[in-house]
Structure formats: C-alpha cells, structure tokens
Design a protein around this motif. Structure first.
Motif, mmCIF file in Angstrom:
data_model
loop_
_atom_site.group_PDB
_atom_site.id
_atom_site.type_symbol
_atom_site.label_atom_id
_atom_site.label_comp_id
_atom_site.label_asym_id
_atom_site.label_seq_id
_atom_site.Cartn_x
_atom_site.Cartn_y
_atom_site.Cartn_z
ATOM 1 N N VAL A 30 0.824 -1.213 0.000
ATOM 2 C CA VAL A 30 0.000 0.000 0.000
ATOM 3 C C VAL A 30 0.858 1.263 0.000
ATOM 4 O O VAL A 30 0.349 2.367 0.189
ATOM 5 C CB VAL A 30 -0.963 0.031 1.212
ATOM 6 C CG1 VAL A 30 -2.009 -1.056 1.073
ATOM 7 C CG2 VAL A 30 -0.195 -0.075 2.502
ATOM 8 N N TRP A 31 2.154 1.124 -0.228
ATOM 9 C CA TRP A 31 2.998 2.328 -0.197
ATOM 10 C C TRP A 31 2.514 3.448 -1.120
ATOM 11 O O TRP A 31 2.496 4.609 -0.703
ATOM 12 C CB TRP A 31 4.456 1.970 -0.506
ATOM 13 C CG TRP A 31 5.195 1.617 0.758
ATOM 14 C CD1 TRP A 31 5.624 0.404 1.144
ATOM 15 C CD2 TRP A 31 5.533 2.529 1.808
ATOM 16 N NE1 TRP A 31 6.212 0.468 2.380
ATOM 17 C CE2 TRP A 31 6.172 1.770 2.815
ATOM 18 C CE3 TRP A 31 5.367 3.890 2.020
ATOM 19 C CZ2 TRP A 31 6.625 2.321 4.014
ATOM 20 C CZ3 TRP A 31 5.818 4.454 3.201
ATOM 21 C CH2 TRP A 31 6.449 3.673 4.186
ATOM 22 N N PRO A 32 2.110 3.139 -2.341
ATOM 23 C CA PRO A 32 1.623 4.231 -3.199
ATOM 24 C C PRO A 32 0.479 5.003 -2.557
ATOM 25 O O PRO A 32 0.413 6.233 -2.665
ATOM 26 C CB PRO A 32 1.165 3.500 -4.466
ATOM 27 C CG PRO A 32 1.992 2.280 -4.514
ATOM 28 C CD PRO A 32 2.188 1.863 -3.078
ATOM 29 N N VAL A 33 -0.408 4.283 -1.877
ATOM 30 C CA VAL A 33 -1.538 4.958 -1.228
ATOM 31 C C VAL A 33 -1.045 5.849 -0.101
ATOM 32 O O VAL A 33 -1.476 6.999 0.053
ATOM 33 C CB VAL A 33 -2.549 3.918 -0.670
ATOM 34 C CG1 VAL A 33 -3.713 4.628 -0.001
ATOM 35 C CG2 VAL A 33 -3.036 3.008 -1.780
ATOM 36 N N VAL A 34 -0.085 5.325 0.678
ATOM 37 C CA VAL A 34 0.461 6.116 1.784
ATOM 38 C C VAL A 34 1.118 7.379 1.245
ATOM 39 O O VAL A 34 0.910 8.488 1.769
ATOM 40 C CB VAL A 34 1.472 5.269 2.588
ATOM 41 C CG1 VAL A 34 2.168 6.132 3.638
ATOM 42 C CG2 VAL A 34 0.773 4.079 3.229
ATOM 43 N N ILE A 35 1.884 7.221 0.169
ATOM 44 C CA ILE A 35 2.558 8.393 -0.414
ATOM 45 C C ILE A 35 1.523 9.404 -0.907
ATOM 46 O O ILE A 35 1.613 10.605 -0.625
ATOM 47 C CB ILE A 35 3.492 7.962 -1.575
ATOM 48 C CG1 ILE A 35 4.646 7.107 -1.019
ATOM 49 C CG2 ILE A 35 4.035 9.168 -2.303
ATOM 50 C CD1 ILE A 35 5.526 6.474 -2.084
ATOM 51 N N PHE A 36 0.508 8.902 -1.607
ATOM 52 C CA PHE A 36 -0.553 9.789 -2.125
ATOM 53 C C PHE A 36 -1.226 10.550 -0.979
ATOM 54 O O PHE A 36 -1.320 11.785 -1.013
ATOM 55 C CB PHE A 36 -1.577 8.948 -2.908
ATOM 56 C CG PHE A 36 -2.897 9.616 -3.176
ATOM 57 C CD1 PHE A 36 -2.964 10.956 -3.560
ATOM 58 C CD2 PHE A 36 -4.092 8.900 -3.053
ATOM 59 C CE1 PHE A 36 -4.183 11.564 -3.819
ATOM 60 C CE2 PHE A 36 -5.311 9.520 -3.299
ATOM 61 C CZ PHE A 36 -5.356 10.847 -3.672
ATOM 62 N N LEU A 37 -1.657 9.830 0.043
ATOM 63 C CA LEU A 37 -2.375 10.509 1.116
ATOM 64 C C LEU A 37 -1.452 11.445 1.902
ATOM 65 O O LEU A 37 -1.864 12.529 2.322
ATOM 66 C CB LEU A 37 -3.034 9.482 2.042
ATOM 67 C CG LEU A 37 -4.142 8.663 1.356
ATOM 68 C CD1 LEU A 37 -4.762 7.658 2.325
ATOM 69 C CD2 LEU A 37 -5.238 9.568 0.781
ATOM 70 N N GLY A 38 -0.175 11.035 2.032
ATOM 71 C CA GLY A 38 0.785 11.906 2.715
ATOM 72 C C GLY A 38 0.961 13.221 1.967
ATOM 73 O O GLY A 38 0.882 14.314 2.548
ATOM 74 N N VAL A 39 1.162 13.098 0.655
ATOM 75 C CA VAL A 39 1.320 14.295 -0.177
ATOM 76 C C VAL A 39 0.071 15.162 -0.091
ATOM 77 O O VAL A 39 0.137 16.386 0.079
ATOM 78 C CB VAL A 39 1.591 13.882 -1.646
ATOM 79 C CG1 VAL A 39 1.371 15.042 -2.594
ATOM 80 C CG2 VAL A 39 3.004 13.345 -1.778
ATOM 81 N N ALA A 40 -1.105 14.520 -0.169
ATOM 82 C CA ALA A 40 -2.364 15.270 -0.128
ATOM 83 C C ALA A 40 -2.492 16.024 1.187
ATOM 84 O O ALA A 40 -2.880 17.196 1.222
ATOM 85 C CB ALA A 40 -3.542 14.320 -0.321
ATOM 86 N N LEU A 41 -2.125 15.356 2.283
ATOM 87 C CA LEU A 41 -2.249 15.980 3.600
ATOM 88 C C LEU A 41 -1.333 17.201 3.701
ATOM 89 O O LEU A 41 -1.751 18.283 4.129
ATOM 90 C CB LEU A 41 -1.872 14.936 4.655
ATOM 91 C CG LEU A 41 -2.545 15.096 6.007
ATOM 92 C CD1 LEU A 41 -4.054 14.918 5.847
ATOM 93 C CD2 LEU A 41 -1.994 14.065 6.999
ATOM 94 N N ILE A 42 -0.080 16.998 3.271
ATOM 95 C CA ILE A 42 0.881 18.107 3.333
ATOM 96 C C ILE A 42 0.352 19.302 2.541
ATOM 97 O O ILE A 42 0.343 20.435 3.008
ATOM 98 C CB ILE A 42 2.253 17.682 2.765
ATOM 99 C CG1 ILE A 42 2.902 16.662 3.704
ATOM 100 C CG2 ILE A 42 3.164 18.891 2.565
ATOM 101 C CD1 ILE A 42 4.150 16.015 3.131
#
Lengths: 338, 511
Positions: A183-195
């Motif tokens: 699920v790393w891509p999802v984590v990266i996506f949501l992390g970027v979105a949050l930032i």
C-alpha cells in the motif's frame, strides 16, 4: 448591487456547511449506484470487499499524486499538460540508476546496485527541473500555460523514448521496488495530499497561490513576486509528477516510454470534479482527493460490472463535463443571489 | 409679457414634458434572504434626463436592471407608453425600445465599429452576404446625427474608453430606443470627454429620448439631469426637479440623516521629512517630479484624469519603475523597482481600480485583508500565524466599521464602500509609514466617504505620511496640508493649504 450590508441574508445565519459537501455527496451517490447495481446484476456487494477497495485506491494513487500538483497549478489560473509525459521521463531516467548489477544489459553497467536514494533524488530532480522550465517559460516569456506545458508534454515524451531508443528499463534493486510495494503508493498519495491540504491553507506559499489565481495584478501590487511564485508552483507540480513517475516505475518494476499516457488529463479531471475552478483562485486538495477517488470508484465499479472499457471512457467523459457544468451553474446561482 | 411665439414654445415644451414614456409602480424584488426593492416607483418623461441617486446598496442598480429586462420583478407593474408590459430578457427590452449602456462596456474588440453596431442586423443581399459598404454608410449617417467623430471602419480595440461609450450610445440609438439607461457613464472619462458626452445627451434629449442616468457625482446631477429620484435601503424616497434642490438636500435624502462634517481634518504635528523625491521621470508619461513628504503630512494630488497622477503613484510604489530620478526615504537613497521593495520601506499603496488591481474577488474578506501583511510578518518558516493575524483582522473590521456578515464572506459580495475599507485594512495591517491613496473614495457612498476621510486624518495625526490622489476638488481641499497639481505629466505647482482654492487648482491643472 449588494444589499448584503443592509440585511443579512438568511443563508449566512445558518451554520456553515463544508464546501466539499457537494462533491462528497457525489462520491456517496456513485458508490451507492454501484452497490445497487452490484446486487441487481451480480447478486453481490460492491463495497463490502476490502480487497477491491484497496486495489481501487492503488490504481488511482499515481493520478492522485499528480492531481495534487495540478490542483495548485489550476488555482493560480494555469494548467499543466506535461505531467503524464514527465512521469514517463522520470520513470525511465530514475530506473536507469536503480538497476541491479546482476542484470547484464543495464543502461549504465558501471552504475548498478546504487543506494536507493540515488534514483529517488534523480527522479525528483528530473521532475523538478521539467516543472521549473514550465514555470520559467510561463512567468518570464508570458506564453500561455497551455502552450508551455503542451511543449513540455511532447518534449518529455520524446526524451523518454530517446533515452533508451524505445527499450524498456527493468530489473530494479529491491529497495527501489519497495517504493511501489503493497500500500505504499496509497500512503505516499495521502501523505502528499495531507501536506498540501494544510500547506495551501496555512502557509504563505498557499495564500500567495490563491491570491495570484484570484487577481494577478492585485497580487503584484500587494508585494507578491508573481513571477517567482509561478515558477515555484510549476516546479512543485513537476516534482510531484516526478514522484508519481518513481512510484509507477517501482510498482511495475520496469520503466517504459509509454507510461503515464493521458495521466495529465485524469489528474486535471480529478481536480475539476473536486471543485477546483479553471478560472483560478478557487479549489482545495481535499476536493481533489475525493475527485480522484470518484474516478477510481468508477473504474473499479465498471470493471466489477464487466462493462466494456469503451463504455467506461464514454461515461467518464460525460461525468467530467457534468461536474464542471454543475460547478458553473452553482457559481451563476451564487452570483445572482448577491 | 411673453410673446405668443415664446409662450407657444413653452406650452409645447410643457406638453412634451408631461408625456410619460415609462412608468413603474409598486415594484418589489427579492433575492434569497434579501429584499432589494420594496414598493418602488419611477416615472420617466420623454426627452428628459432622470437621475437615480442613492448610496451603494440603495437599490438603483436593481431597479435599472428591472427596467432593462435583466431581472423580472416579483410584484408591481411596468408601463411603457401607457401599455403594461413585462420583459423576459434584455433582448426583449431592447426590441421594445429600452437600451442599456453598461458600466463594463460590451463591445467586441476585434470587430469594426460598424460591425459592432449592426451585429445581428447586418444589411445583407439576397444571398445572405453582408453589404459592408451599406453598413458603413448607415453608421456614418448615425454618427453624423449624433455628432460623433469616429471612423466606422476602425476596430473597437483601438478606441478609447470614451469613444467606446459613444459607440455604445450610437448602437442604442440605432435600435430606435426611446429609453436609454446609463450607469455611471462618466466614471472613466476625462473632463473634455464628459463635456462631449453631455453634448450627445442633450442631442438625444432633443430627439425625444428619455434617459435614466445613474451617478454618484453631485455636480453632474445639476448639470445634466432634469429630475432625479432618490432611493434608500431599497425603498423610494422621492422625486424632484434638480433645479429645486441643493446639494445638502440631496445628501440628506440619500443618507436619511445629516452628514455634518465631510472632511474632518485633524490638525497633525508635521514632523521630519520621510520621503524626498527628486527629478522623478518615467519616459513618455511624466517628467521631473520633485517634492518632499513629511511625517504626519497629507499631500493631495490634483489634476485632470490622464495628467499622470496615478502614474507617479505607481512609480513611487515600484509598479512601473522610474526611468530616472531619485527617491530618498529617511535620508537614504532607495531604488524602488518592485512593490516588494517599496513595502520593505514601509510604503503602502491603495490602487485606483478596486476590481482590476485591488480585490481578490473570489477570496474571503479575511484573505483579502491579510495578503499584503504576510509578505513581511505574521509567518514563521512560511507558516502563517493565523491566530494573531485573525485577531488583527477582527480589530480592523470593528475599527473601520466594515459591514460584512462575517470575515469569511467572499469580498465580491460586499458593497463598494466596504470593499474599499477592507482594502484599506489590508494596507493598515502592514503598518505603513508612507501611505499612497489613489482615489480612495471613488464610487462609494457619502456615509462611507466621510468615514474614510476621518480615518485618513487620524492616520496622519499618528505620524503616517500620506499622498492622496483625488479627482474631487472639495476632497483634496478639505483633507490636504499641501496640494500638488499635475498637468500633462508635469508638476505645475504645490499649493499650501491656506493658499489653495478650487480656482487656483484648476488654473494649474488646466492651464
């Protein structure tokens, strides 16, 4: 005519509803439609299937990462058509620095088995550089963003093909492949979105971005260095496209010049469905995230119902246009009310 | 005793006067949550100019839009030449002889004047091919009648604002309209252009056209209008002949109370020179401007539109950097080549055009207020200190009496006066030492005007040095310690408060 200062309109005395409510209800509506169709046509639930939902989000994570960058570009009143090609270009170049030594036909046989930070830095650097060129062209020469990024779209795709004369680049190190694992891509996506959700709301960078989109002349007179800020915004969009390229390559464990085809349009669609106005000055990352999920939900739902890919595209086109029409209509209603 | 000829003429004139073109009674218009107009009446006589007066938000524009068919009223009747009528669209109104000349002009820049005027009604031959020659001739004929000197074959983009307005008027006349609505037609015109416009308006009157005229300018009312109607808070206050009343009467009717002191000048202690300008030049625009500005001083800048006043302000603030000349701030020579540089020196600049260079229309009042201050302060590592700046925004809202449902309201929903106050708040939040105000009270109502004057005076008394550009001589005279006058890019003089009067300023401004 603004009678506002005389009588407070009733609308303003109600507690304020979050602006994304419209788009959130669209998301729920789409989900419910597929759920019902699922029971009617296939006799099973669409939503109660964690695996399906995970795959769905995984599928759109890369689009989502790009869409975050594109959203802030659209808020400045611009557009970025180059992101899909930048994905391919960064995937190719980064992958060539991520290959294992045991592979005989590596692009740089003497540069194999490098620490993962090298291909990551190279990939982000390439994306950033492409974005900076976009920004520089737009800010300094004054050509329309559409043209500048269209040029980059064609050029970056060309570079991706030229780099290995059309050959795919494969066999990355395990460390590099891990970026796209699970699920790393999802984590990266949501992390970027949050930032970026908080970044656009609470930083000077964000405030200036909205201001420039709302009225560039006023922004300039308010002391904002509009040109340098525009370059920053496109550079960030390029950086995120580069990140998306890394994730794509890592997940596929190979890079090909045809990767990321039309991703820019999906990203723009996600932003627009999420309520970002192409006129500039308006839009939120949260909306873009929901827009991205709506796209994913539709893709996953149609596949679940075994609808032909042709129909999927036809419906997708219709939904994008409908989202913008609704938005324009809402704006008009607002304007009339005031 | 009158000769029979004169009395006949008087009688004819009176008959002419009593002929009503348009009559509106009992109009009500509601928008979601707001009553914009309630029980409003209006009557337009043939061949007269009827001015609509009122503060911003009084309902003038709504009424005008109802007349022009843009809005349909919820209640009430509209009678055109005696027949009750209901317009469904602006086009419908136009076809019934009611034309509106918009504040934001609606012409197509890449088409010729003639094409613009006859659009949709182009003379064609049997094959549907447009007869351009005939179209040009028709236009020329129209222009001759109205005494407009524009070549029908020029593309509209090459015309000045005033000329475009003439074209709009001609277009309206070409529809054989007998009611013409003009919304603040002079707001972007120079004095000579205004004179020309008035000549055309008199010409139109002579042809029996009735004109609905919206303006904020009192002197225009007396110069061109035959009668006027006053509105307040969406209700009708009254109609009078403009020859019957005084300026003060009108203000009282508009505001509903006495505005006792339009120019509350507080005596400020004028301190040390803070800004010295020497030989400032922007090639082709203005030349050799020199003056000294001191702490607590208000310098008024007078001059006709186009004399270069605003250009000097823009150059001082770095919007258009000077080609030569020196600017010293606190005895230090500074090159100001961007607004950021000017702000670093403690300068602030309220621009002339609220919409073009002031407001961020889709953003909230709060964001509009914060933006300039963020450049220098209220943020750490790029993250905005929301709490402290929000507190200051609220303080500004109260101090400047900005009327808004709340600070998160979009600024485009505020009235002109309140927008202006929010923009002033934007600059006050930067704590300026030098404040440049370009037409700070243009297009805003009398009450808000007086409040802005009071605020400017107070700032000066706190030591802020102020340059104030204004086209309204009473404002310049009432507020300034010294008055700098410009004419065609040159500074023609600086007058002390005690020596200045309208005549002296006009002598310097018009030469």
């Amino acid at each position: 005519m603004t009678p506002l200062d005389k009588t407070k309109p009733a609308a303003n005395q109600r507690p304020k509803l979050p602006q994304e409510l419209n788009i959130l209800s669209v998301l729920i509506g789409v989900a419910i439609i597929f759920e019902i169709l699922g029971w009617v046509i296939k006799g099973q639930s669409f939503l109660i299937n964690p695996q399906r939902l995970t795959i769905m989000i995984l599928q759109v994570s890369v689009i989502g990462i790009i869409a975050v960058g594109v959203t802030q570009v659209i808020i400045t009143g611009g557009i970025d058509l180059s992101s899909g090609s930048v994905v391919a270009m960064t995937a190719m170049i980064a992958m060539s620095f991520a290959q294992v030594g045991t592979y005989a036909r590596a692009v740089y046989p003497e540069l194999t088995d490098l620490p993962v930070i090298v291909p990551v830095a190279v990939g982000l650097g390439v994306g950033l550089f492409a974005g900076m060129i976009n920004g520089f062209l737009i800010a300094k020469t004054g050509i329309p963003p559409f043209i500048a990024t269209l040029g980059m779209m064609v050029t970056a795709r060309g570079i991706a093909k030229w780099y290995t004369e059309g050959q795919p680049v494969s066999f990355p190190s395990d460390d590099f492949a891990a970026i796209g694992d699970g699920v790393w891509p999802v984590v990266i996506f949501l992390g970027v979105a949050l930032i970026f959700h908080f970044g656009l709301k609470y930083t000077r960078y964000g405030k200036f971005t909205y201001a420039i989109g709302a009225n560039p002349q006023a922004a300039r007179v308010s002391g904002i260095n509009v040109q340098s800020h525009i370059i920053k915004v496109y550079a960030v969009a390029g950086l995120l496209a580069g990140l998306a390229g890394l994730v794509t390559a890592a997940r596929a464990e190979t890079a090909q010049a045809g990767m990321g085809m039309m991703y820019e349009l999906d990203a723009i669609a996600a932003a627009v469905i999420g309520g970002t106005s192409l006129a500039g000055g308006r839009g939120r990352i949260f909306g873009t995230v929901i827009g991205t999920i709506i796209l994913g939900l539709m893709m996953s739902g149609f596949t679940f119902l075994r609808v032909d890919a042709y129909y999927q595209e036809i419906v997708k086109g219709g939904i994008i246009v409908a989202a913008v029409v609704t938005d324009v209509y809402r704006q008009k209603k607002r304007a009339k009310a005031s | 005793m009158l000769s029979s000829k004169t009395s006949k003429a008087v009688k004819a004139y009176k008959e002419n006067l009593t002929e009503t073109v348009l009559e509106i009674t009992g109009i009500r218009k509601e928008f979601p949550g707001v009553v914009a107009l309630d029980d409003v009446q209006f009557r337009l006589q043939k061949g007269t100019v009827h001015a609509l007066m009122g503060e911003n938000g009084a309902g003038k524009s709504t009424l005008m839009k109802i007349i022009a068919g843009i809005y349909t009223p919820d209640k009430g009747t509209i009678r055109l030449r005696g027949d009750e009528i209901r317009f469904l669209s602006p086009l419908d109104a136009l076809e019934h002889g009611i034309a509106m000349i918009h504040q934001e002009l609606a012409l197509m820049p890449f088409m010729t004047v003639a094409e613009n005027i006859w659009i949709r009604r182009e003379p064609q031959n049997a094959l549907g091919i447009i007869d351009h020659k005939k179209m040009a001739a028709q236009t020329q004929e129209l222009f001759d009648r109205l005494r407009i000197l524009i070549d029908p074959l020029t593309e509209v983009r090459f015309l000045t604002v005033a000329q475009r307005q003439m074209v709009e008027i001609a277009k309206a006349v070409s529809y054989e309209s007998d009611v013409l609505i003009m919304d603040e037609p002079t707001s972007a015109l120079t004095e000579t252009e205004v004179e020309h416009l008035f000549e055309i308006i008199r010409e139109l009157k002579a042809h029996g056209i009735g004109i609905v005229y919206i303006t904020h300018k009192m002197n225009e009312l007396f110069e061109i209008a035959d009668e006027f109607s006053v509105f307040r808070d969406g209700t009708y206050v009254g109609t009078h002949a403009s020859s019957e009343v005084s300026r003060d009467d009108i203000i009282r009717m508009m505001v509903g109370r006495e505005v006792t002191d339009m120019f509350p000048k507080i005596e400020a202690n004028i301190g040390a020179p803070i800004m010295e300008v020497e030989g400032l030049t922007l090639d082709g625009v203005f030349k050799d401007i020199s003056f000294q500005l001191r702490e607590g001083e208000i310098i008024g800048m007078a001059g006709l539109v186009g004399s270069g006043r605003s250009n000097v302000a823009e150059t001082l603030f770095g919007v258009t950097p000077a080609t030569s000349g020196k600017i010293k701030i606190s005895d230090q020579e500074i090159v100001i080549d961007s607004p950021g540089k000017a702000m670093a020196q403690g300068m602030a600049f309220l621009t002339e055009d609220r919409k073009e260079t002031g407001c961020f229309l889709p953003l909230s009042v709060r964001e509009n207020m914060q933006i300039a201050a963020l450049k220098e302060s209220y943020s750490r590592y790029g993250i905005v200190d929301q709490q402290s700046i929000n507190k200051l925004c609220v303080e500004m809202e109260t101090a400047l009496r900005i009327k808004t449902p709340d600070l998160d309201e979009r600024i485009e929903n505020l009235s002109g006066g309140n927008q202006q106050k929010a923009l002033i708040a934007r600059w006050l939040l930067t704590k300026p030492r030098i404040l440049i105000l370009d037409e700070p009270t243009r297009g805003i109502d009398v009450g808000a005007k007086a409040e802005i004057h009071r605020l400017v005076s107070q700032l000066a008394s706190e030591g802020v040095a102020i340059i104030m550009i204004s086209s309204e001589l009473p404002e310049v005279l009432g507020m300034s310690d010294r008055i700098m006058v410009m004419h065609e890019g040159h500074m023609t003089g600086i007058l002390d408060r005690k020596d200045a009067n309208q005549v002296k300023i006009m002598e310097l401004a018009a030469r």
